[in-house]
Motif scaffolding. Structure first.
Motif, PDB file in Angstrom:
ATOM      1  N   GLY A 182       0.813  -1.212   0.000  1.00 51.55           N
ATOM      2  CA  GLY A 182       0.000   0.000   0.000  1.00 51.55           C
ATOM      3  C   GLY A 182       0.846   1.262   0.000  1.00 51.55           C
ATOM      4  O   GLY A 182       0.450   2.288  -0.567  1.00 51.55           O
ATOM      5  N   THR A 183       2.018   1.198   0.634  1.00 45.30           N
ATOM      6  CA  THR A 183       2.920   2.350   0.651  1.00 45.30           C
ATOM      7  C   THR A 183       3.338   2.735  -0.758  1.00 45.30           C
ATOM      8  O   THR A 183       3.427   3.918  -1.095  1.00 45.30           O
ATOM      9  N   LEU A 184       3.594   1.708  -1.581  1.00 47.65           N
ATOM     10  CA  LEU A 184       4.000   1.979  -2.962  1.00 47.65           C
ATOM     11  C   LEU A 184       2.905   2.715  -3.716  1.00 47.65           C
ATOM     12  O   LEU A 184       3.175   3.699  -4.413  1.00 47.65           O
ATOM     13  N   PHE A 185       1.668   2.245  -3.571  1.00 46.82           N
ATOM     14  CA  PHE A 185       0.568   2.864  -4.310  1.00 46.82           C
ATOM     15  C   PHE A 185       0.253   4.265  -3.790  1.00 46.82           C
ATOM     16  O   PHE A 185      -0.066   5.159  -4.567  1.00 46.82           O
ATOM     17  N   ARG A 186       0.361   4.450  -2.465  1.00 46.85           N
ATOM     18  CA  ARG A 186       0.112   5.787  -1.918  1.00 46.85           C
ATOM     19  C   ARG A 186       1.184   6.766  -2.376  1.00 46.85           C
ATOM     20  O   ARG A 186       0.908   7.934  -2.661  1.00 46.85           O
ATOM     21  N   ARG A 187       2.402   6.289  -2.458  1.00 48.44           N
ATOM     22  CA  ARG A 187       3.522   7.175  -2.769  1.00 48.44           C
ATOM     23  C   ARG A 187       3.681   7.434  -4.260  1.00 48.44           C
ATOM     24  O   ARG A 187       3.977   8.555  -4.680  1.00 48.44           O
ATOM     25  N   PHE A 188       3.481   6.407  -5.074  1.00 48.07           N
ATOM     26  CA  PHE A 188       3.782   6.528  -6.505  1.00 48.07           C
ATOM     27  C   PHE A 188       2.561   6.389  -7.406  1.00 48.07           C
ATOM     28  O   PHE A 188       2.671   6.576  -8.619  1.00 48.07           O
ATOM     29  N   GLY A 189       1.415   6.045  -6.845  1.00 50.09           N
ATOM     30  CA  GLY A 189       0.189   5.951  -7.627  1.00 50.09           C
ATOM     31  C   GLY A 189      -0.041   4.590  -8.241  1.00 50.09           C
ATOM     32  O   GLY A 189      -1.027   3.935  -7.980  1.00 50.09           O
ATOM     33  N   ASP A 190       0.901   4.138  -9.057  1.00 58.79           N
ATOM     34  CA  ASP A 190       0.793   2.837  -9.711  1.00 58.79           C
ATOM     35  C   ASP A 190       2.182   2.415 -10.185  1.00 58.79           C
ATOM     36  O   ASP A 190       3.179   3.099  -9.917  1.00 58.79           O
ATOM     37  N   ARG A 191       2.249   1.282 -10.883  1.00 57.92           N
ATOM     38  CA  ARG A 191       3.542   0.761 -11.338  1.00 57.92           C
ATOM     39  C   ARG A 191       4.228   1.741 -12.283  1.00 57.92           C
ATOM     40  O   ARG A 191       5.437   1.939 -12.221  1.00 57.92           O
ATOM     41  N   ALA A 192       3.439   2.363 -13.157  1.00 54.47           N
ATOM     42  CA  ALA A 192       4.007   3.332 -14.096  1.00 54.47           C
ATOM     43  C   ALA A 192       4.627   4.510 -13.355  1.00 54.47           C
ATOM     44  O   ALA A 192       5.712   4.983 -13.707  1.00 54.47           O
ATOM     45  N   GLY A 193       3.944   4.986 -12.308  1.00 53.83           N
ATOM     46  CA  GLY A 193       4.476   6.098 -11.534  1.00 53.83           C
ATOM     47  C   GLY A 193       5.768   5.746 -10.823  1.00 53.83           C
ATOM     48  O   GLY A 193       6.697   6.557 -10.743  1.00 53.83           O
ATOM     49  N   LEU A 194       5.824   4.520 -10.304  1.00 50.36           N
ATOM     50  CA  LEU A 194       7.037   4.072  -9.628  1.00 50.36           C
ATOM     51  C   LEU A 194       8.192   3.953 -10.619  1.00 50.36           C
ATOM     52  O   LEU A 194       9.314   4.416 -10.349  1.00 50.36           O
ATOM     53  N   ILE A 195       7.933   3.360 -11.771  1.00 47.48           N
ATOM     54  CA  ILE A 195       8.984   3.209 -12.775  1.00 47.48           C
ATOM     55  C   ILE A 195       9.483   4.576 -13.230  1.00 47.48           C
ATOM     56  O   ILE A 195      10.687   4.805 -13.400  1.00 47.48           O
ATOM     57  N   GLY A 196       8.556   5.511 -13.424  1.00 46.96           N
ATOM     58  CA  GLY A 196       8.951   6.864 -13.818  1.00 46.96           C
ATOM     59  C   GLY A 196       9.851   7.512 -12.783  1.00 46.96           C
ATOM     60  O   GLY A 196      10.817   8.208 -13.133  1.00 46.96           O
ATOM     61  N   ALA A 197       9.563   7.293 -11.506  1.00 50.20           N
ATOM     62  CA  ALA A 197      10.384   7.864 -10.436  1.00 50.20           C
ATOM     63  C   ALA A 197      11.777   7.236 -10.420  1.00 50.20           C
ATOM     64  O   ALA A 197      12.775   7.923 -10.175  1.00 50.20           O
ATOM     65  N   VAL A 198      11.856   5.930 -10.662  1.00 49.88           N
ATOM     66  CA  VAL A 198      13.164   5.262 -10.708  1.00 49.88           C
ATOM     67  C   VAL A 198      13.987   5.807 -11.875  1.00 49.88           C
ATOM     68  O   VAL A 198      15.177   6.097 -11.732  1.00 49.88           O
ATOM     69  N   ILE A 199      13.353   5.965 -13.033  1.00 49.20           N
ATOM     70  CA  ILE A 199      14.062   6.502 -14.200  1.00 49.20           C
ATOM     71  C   ILE A 199      14.582   7.905 -13.908  1.00 49.20           C
ATOM     72  O   ILE A 199      15.739   8.233 -14.205  1.00 49.20           O
ATOM     73  N   ALA A 200      13.729   8.747 -13.321  1.00 50.21           N
ATOM     74  CA  ALA A 200      14.140  10.119 -13.002  1.00 50.21           C
ATOM     75  C   ALA A 200      15.335  10.121 -12.057  1.00 50.21           C
ATOM     76  O   ALA A 200      16.282  10.906 -12.228  1.00 50.21           O
ATOM     77  N   SER A 201      15.296   9.226 -11.065  1.00 52.36           N
ATOM     78  CA  SER A 201      16.397   9.135 -10.114  1.00 52.36           C
ATOM     79  C   SER A 201      17.694   8.699 -10.800  1.00 52.36           C
ATOM     80  O   SER A 201      18.767   9.243 -10.538  1.00 52.36           O
ATOM     81  N   ARG A 202      17.582   7.720 -11.688  1.00 52.07           N
ATOM     82  CA  ARG A 202      18.760   7.217 -12.401  1.00 52.07           C
ATOM     83  C   ARG A 202      19.324   8.245 -13.382  1.00 52.07           C
ATOM     84  O   ARG A 202      20.528   8.281 -13.630  1.00 52.07           O
ATOM     85  N   LEU A 203      18.441   9.084 -13.937  1.00 49.53           N
ATOM     86  CA  LEU A 203      18.876  10.045 -14.953  1.00 49.53           C
ATOM     87  C   LEU A 203      19.550  11.285 -14.381  1.00 49.53           C
ATOM     88  O   LEU A 203      20.321  11.946 -15.083  1.00 49.53           O
ATOM     89  N   GLU A 204      19.275  11.622 -13.129  1.00 55.71           N
ATOM     90  CA  GLU A 204      19.786  12.883 -12.580  1.00 55.71           C
ATOM     91  C   GLU A 204      21.298  13.023 -12.701  1.00 55.71           C
ATOM     92  O   GLU A 204      21.792  14.042 -13.184  1.00 55.71           O
ATOM     93  N   PRO A 205      22.097  12.033 -12.265  1.00 51.78           N
ATOM     94  CA  PRO A 205      23.550  12.203 -12.411  1.00 51.78           C
ATOM     95  C   PRO A 205      23.997  12.262 -13.866  1.00 51.78           C
ATOM     96  O   PRO A 205      24.938  12.993 -14.199  1.00 51.78           O
ATOM     97  N   LEU A 206      23.311  11.530 -14.749  1.00 50.54           N
ATOM     98  CA  LEU A 206      23.663  11.571 -16.164  1.00 50.54           C
ATOM     99  C   LEU A 206      23.379  12.947 -16.745  1.00 50.54           C
ATOM    100  O   LEU A 206      24.168  13.492 -17.518  1.00 50.54           O
ATOM    101  N   LYS A 207      22.241  13.535 -16.384  1.00 47.70           N
ATOM    102  CA  LYS A 207      21.917  14.881 -16.874  1.00 47.70           C
ATOM    103  C   LYS A 207      22.985  15.880 -16.443  1.00 47.70           C
ATOM    104  O   LYS A 207      23.401  16.729 -17.228  1.00 47.70           O
ATOM    105  N   ARG A 208      23.417  15.775 -15.195  1.00 46.38           N
ATOM    106  CA  ARG A 208      24.466  16.686 -14.718  1.00 46.38           C
ATOM    107  C   ARG A 208      25.747  16.504 -15.517  1.00 46.38           C
ATOM    108  O   ARG A 208      26.397  17.485 -15.911  1.00 46.38           O
ATOM    109  N   ASP A 209      26.113  15.247 -15.794  1.00 44.51           N
ATOM    110  CA  ASP A 209      27.327  14.983 -16.572  1.00 44.51           C
ATOM    111  C   ASP A 209      27.208  15.533 -17.992  1.00 44.51           C
ATOM    112  O   ASP A 209      28.166  16.101 -18.527  1.00 44.51           O
ATOM    113  N   VAL A 210      26.042  15.349 -18.606  1.00 44.69           N
ATOM    114  CA  VAL A 210      25.828  15.835 -19.976  1.00 44.69           C
ATOM    115  C   VAL A 210      25.939  17.351 -20.031  1.00 44.69           C
ATOM    116  O   VAL A 210      26.596  17.914 -20.915  1.00 44.69           O
TER     117      VAL A 210
END
Length: 199
Positions: A48-76
């Motif tokens: 339930g914590t996952l759904f409250r925090r991220f909405g659904d699986r798509a929202g969670l995956i989007g958050a993981v991608i954003a987290s992974r991309l942040e250092p790459l964006k800074r490097d670029v």
């Protein structure tokens, strides 16, 4: 109204969920093999914590991608501001950085495409890559329509294509990067005059 800072325990839970999801997608043999139950168990939180925090699986995956991309964006951005390379080379560097990210995170990115995150063209990370690429393509003399060309070049980096070439066709990452560089060079005209452009 001032937004209250996130509680320390909520922040820890969020980071634990993102780290667990990231690790599970990285180690899974298929983007379909990671469920919300798996992520909740690995993170030590209730489903339930996952759904409250991220909405659904798509929202969670989007958050993981954003987290992974942040250092790459800074490097670029840092590379763009410090290397002083020509626009054509910056286009190649941008696409190579995106491809390397797709190769390293192909299960995660394929899961994003499969999870129904609307159109991939509406995803925040796609918009960022497109805008960066469009700006650099606008400085390349042989490119007549930077906006369309940016879309067309990014289409060659779809996660499902990258996963197909690496996992099914057994291309090596180095081979795929080399093929992309040759494709981009050809798409940009190879630095040569187009036929019929000389007086």
């Amino acid at each position: 109204m001032t937004q209250r800072p996130e509680r320390a325990d909520a922040l820890r839970n969020r980071e634990a969920v993102l780290a667990a999801a990231d690790a599970l997608f990285a180690s899974s043999s298929s983007p379909h093999g990671v469920s919300m139950d798996d992520i909740a168990t690995a993170a030590g939180v209730g489903k339930g914590t996952l759904f409250r925090r991220f909405g659904d699986r798509a929202g969670l995956i989007g958050a993981v991608i954003a987290s992974r991309l942040e250092p790459l964006k800074r490097d670029v951005l840092e590379a763009r501001d410090t290397t002083g390379s020509a626009p054509r080379q910056r286009v190649l560097d941008l696409l190579d950085a995106s491809l390397r990210f797709k190769i390293e995170n192909r299960n995660l990115m394929s899961a994003a495409e499969d999870a129904g995150i609307s159109s991939p063209y509406r995803a925040g990370h796609y918009g960022w890559w497109h805008e960066m690429l469009r700006a650099e393509l606008g400085c390349v003399p042989t490119v007549h329509d930077p906006d369309f060309t940016a879309h067309a070049l990014l289409a060659a980096l779809r996660a499902d294509l990258v996963a197909h070439l690496i996992d099914e066709r057994k291309m090596t990452p180095e081979g795929l990067r080399s093929s992309l560089a040759a494709y981009v060079d050809n798409a940009l005209g190879g630095g040569r005059e187009r036929p019929g452009t000389q007086d």
